[in-house]
Enzyme design. Structure first.
Site, PDB file in Angstrom:
ATOM      1  N   HIS A 233      -4.673   4.147 -22.351  1.00 19.83           N
ATOM      2  CA  HIS A 233      -6.069   4.594 -22.406  1.00 19.83           C
ATOM      3  C   HIS A 233      -7.020   3.400 -22.408  1.00 19.83           C
ATOM      4  CE1 HIS A 233      -9.652   6.824 -23.525  1.00 19.83           C
ATOM      5  NE2 HIS A 233      -9.812   6.030 -24.575  1.00 19.83           N
TER       6      HIS A 233
ATOM      7  N   LYS B 289     -20.373   9.455 -29.947  1.00 22.46           N
ATOM      8  CA  LYS B 289     -19.196   9.967 -30.646  1.00 22.46           C
ATOM      9  C   LYS B 289     -19.537  10.811 -31.865  1.00 22.46           C
ATOM     10  CE  LYS B 289     -15.788   7.631 -28.513  1.00 22.46           C
ATOM     11  NZ  LYS B 289     -14.530   8.214 -28.009  1.00 22.46           N
TER      12      LYS B 289
ATOM     13  N   ASP C 253     -11.897   6.208 -36.596  1.00 19.39           N
ATOM     14  CA  ASP C 253     -11.236   6.525 -35.338  1.00 19.39           C
ATOM     15  C   ASP C 253     -10.721   5.235 -34.712  1.00 19.39           C
ATOM     16  OD1 ASP C 253     -10.345   8.099 -33.231  1.00 19.39           O
ATOM     17  OD2 ASP C 253     -12.202   7.868 -32.110  1.00 19.39           O
TER      18      ASP C 253
ATOM     19  N   THR D 221     -16.469  16.022 -34.093  1.00 20.32           N
ATOM     20  CA  THR D 221     -15.033  15.774 -34.004  1.00 20.32           C
ATOM     21  C   THR D 221     -14.339  17.018 -34.543  1.00 20.32           C
ATOM     22  OG1 THR D 221     -15.299  13.389 -34.355  1.00 20.32           O
ATOM     23  CG2 THR D 221     -13.116  14.323 -34.752  1.00 20.32           C
TER      24      THR D 221
ATOM     25  N   ARG E  56     -19.848  10.374 -22.616  1.00 19.80           N
ATOM     26  CA  ARG E  56     -19.540   9.094 -21.978  1.00 19.80           C
ATOM     27  C   ARG E  56     -20.769   8.371 -21.450  1.00 19.80           C
ATOM     28  NH1 ARG E  56     -14.787   7.990 -24.210  1.00 19.80           N
ATOM     29  NH2 ARG E  56     -13.172   9.507 -23.664  1.00 19.80           N
TER      30      ARG E  56
ATOM     31  N   GLU F 121     -10.569   9.722 -17.843  1.00 24.29           N
ATOM     32  CA  GLU F 121      -9.433   9.140 -17.131  1.00 24.29           C
ATOM     33  C   GLU F 121      -8.908  10.080 -16.049  1.00 24.29           C
ATOM     34  OE1 GLU F 121      -6.600   6.997 -20.063  1.00 24.29           O
ATOM     35  OE2 GLU F 121      -7.736   8.472 -21.226  1.00 24.29           O
TER      36      GLU F 121
ATOM     37  N   GLU G 296      -6.189  13.530 -29.646  1.00 17.55           N
ATOM     38  CA  GLU G 296      -5.723  12.577 -30.646  1.00 17.55           C
ATOM     39  C   GLU G 296      -4.924  13.288 -31.733  1.00 17.55           C
ATOM     40  OE1 GLU G 296      -8.687   9.883 -32.102  1.00 17.55           O
ATOM     41  OE2 GLU G 296      -9.972  10.072 -30.324  1.00 17.55           O
TER      42      GLU G 296
ATOM     43  N   ASP H 271     -11.748  14.382 -30.339  1.00 16.78           N
ATOM     44  CA  ASP H 271     -12.913  13.543 -30.614  1.00 16.78           C
ATOM     45  C   ASP H 271     -13.852  13.644 -29.410  1.00 16.78           C
ATOM     46  OD1 ASP H 271     -14.519  11.732 -32.017  1.00 16.78           O
ATOM     47  OD2 ASP H 271     -13.668  10.049 -30.927  1.00 16.78           O
TER      48      ASP H 271
ATOM     49  N   GLU I 154     -11.291  13.802 -26.226  1.00 24.84           N
ATOM     50  CA  GLU I 154     -10.233  12.830 -26.476  1.00 24.84           C
ATOM     51  C   GLU I 154      -9.149  13.522 -27.295  1.00 24.84           C
ATOM     52  OE1 GLU I 154     -12.471   8.532 -26.213  1.00 24.84           O
ATOM     53  OE2 GLU I 154     -11.989   9.312 -28.200  1.00 24.84           O
TER      54      GLU I 154
ATOM     55  N   GLN J 267     -22.375   6.853 -24.477  1.00 25.70           N
ATOM     56  CA  GLN J 267     -21.488   5.789 -24.949  1.00 25.70           C
ATOM     57  C   GLN J 267     -21.586   4.536 -24.081  1.00 25.70           C
ATOM     58  OE1 GLN J 267     -17.352   6.877 -24.816  1.00 25.70           O
ATOM     59  NE2 GLN J 267     -16.635   4.963 -25.692  1.00 25.70           N
TER      60      GLN J 267
END
Length: 396
Positions: A120, A238, A113, A242, A222, A343, A188, A218, A186, A225
């Site tokens: 971002h 993570k 990844d 996925t 948080r 975000e 992607e 993904d 996420e 993380q």
């Protein structure tokens, strides 16, 4: 366009017309192609493919991924002939998507990844390192990435169980253990690899090793993380899940969507210089419980899939059929273009109001996220990437 396939969604101005033809695998039916809002299983009509019949009669896409670019091109050309003919090939039957169950279409090898959206990366840097520079010095020079866990890549529609892990807030005296309270997404793009096993793949050879493209979510915890990522980066926050789309759109379908990547403001290392543009003009949509909350754009990504693959293999590591690499979160400069809820809610400080009036910062149990994407196709057509969807279940 006249075709034996009677489906209004199988048209060039719709995402899954004959310009797209993504491959998937259906439970009990094997390899199939999506045509509009229907699936076309290929095994019953395998005789129409001649020497390629063994590939379309397979149970997974694995043999096709290993076959390589000339075979991929030949099969796609034959498929276009068959689906645009006025008469159905012998044995051909289309099935409504609602009547089939897609499964993970290929065996995932290695999973990497990346982290290639400048917007971002700057947003996350401002939140995670408020007293430092948003971008670390290496970011504009190389595609930052990490190796993920291939065994937890799941097909769209698979429920996502809230993960456990350690977390520690800035004012907590010690870490605690339990279910993540800041579960995120996420948005992607993922690139499915095939062709011969190779190392040190040049940007000009990328097309020989990238079979197709899929939407990716993904999922990210948080809080886990934030506590674990220093000094070695993402791990348990993570690796729990996925999600990838059930249908893989061939790389050839994006020929009209190719654009240059943005200028980094300094020379690239020679192995990252492209002799042709490999950025992609792809637009994504993120829905949270049916509310569109974001429309990220892929065109602003700082590194292309060809540059990512070149960097991934420049040290001698190989790319193999079934390897998967993802772009990293796709975010744009505007708030409505942010590809993660971290975000969008700015770390929990700015709640998001959904259409039903409820407010969210991070994911709650029972929430469903759906990501879709489209790109410009040839002659004004539209190329689609199938949705990637998942619903959050309570921790167990």
């Amino acid at each position: 366009m006249s075709s034996w396939i009677e489906d209004p969604a199988f048209a060039t101005d719709r995402p899954f017309g004959p310009q797209t033809l993504p491959y998937g695998v259906l439970d009990g039916l094997g390899v199939a192609v999506r045509v509009g809002d229907h699936a076309l299983p290929l095994r019953p009509m395998a005789a129409a493919f001649g020497e390629l019949s063994g590939l379309v009669a397979a149970d997974t896409l694995d043999p096709l991924l290993a076959a390589g670019r000339p075979t991929w091109s030949a099969l796609r050309a034959r498929l276009r002939e068959l689906v645009t003919a006025t008469t159905a090939p012998e044995g051909a039957v289309i099935v409504p998507l609602s009547d089939v169950r897609p499964v993970l279409p290929f065996t995932v090898g290695d999973y990497v990844d990346f982290y290639s959206s400048r917007d971002h990366a700057e947003n996350v840097g401002k939140m995670f390192r408020p007293d430092g520079e948003p971008l670390l010095p290496n970011w504009t020079h190389l595609p930052v990435g990490y190796h993920g866990r291939a065994g937890t890549v799941v097909v769209s529609g698979t429920d996502i169980v809230r993960p456990h892990g350690q977390r520690k807030g800035p004012n907590d005296p010690a870490p605690v253990f339990g279910p993540s309270t800041r579960l995120d997404i996420e948005a992607e793009l993922g690139f499915v690899c095939g062709g011969p096993v190779a190392g040190r793949v040049s940007t000009s050879a990328a097309a020989e090793h990238i079979f197709g493209v899929t939407a990716v979510n993904d999922w990210s915890a948080r809080d886990i993380q934030a506590w674990e990522y220093v000094p070695l980066g993402p791990f348990l926050g993570k690796s729990f899940a996925t999600s990838v789309g059930a249908w893989i759109t061939p790389l050839e379908a994006f020929a009209a969507a190719r654009i240059p990547v943005p200028d980094p403001g300094h020379p690239r290392q020679e192995y990252l210089v492209e002799d042709q543009p490999w950025g992609l003009d792809v637009s994504l949509t993120v829905e949270w419980n049916g509310t569109v909350v974001s429309r990220p754009v892929f065109s602003g990504m700082a590194f292309s899939c060809a540059q990512q693959l070149a960097h991934m293999t420049v040290n001698g590591a190989t790319v193999r059929p079934g390897d998967l690499f993802a772009s990293g979160t796709i975010s744009g400069p505007e708030k409505h273009q942010r590809g993660s809820f971290l975000e969008l809610c700015w770390g929990g400080k700015e709640p998001i109001t959904l259409d039903d009036g409820s407010e969210r910062t991070f994911l709650q149990d029972g929430d469903t996220v759906v990501i879709t994407a489209t790109a410009p196709g040839p002659e004004g057509s539209v190329v689609g990437l199938s949705e990637v969807a998942g619903t959050v279940l309570a921790a167990n």
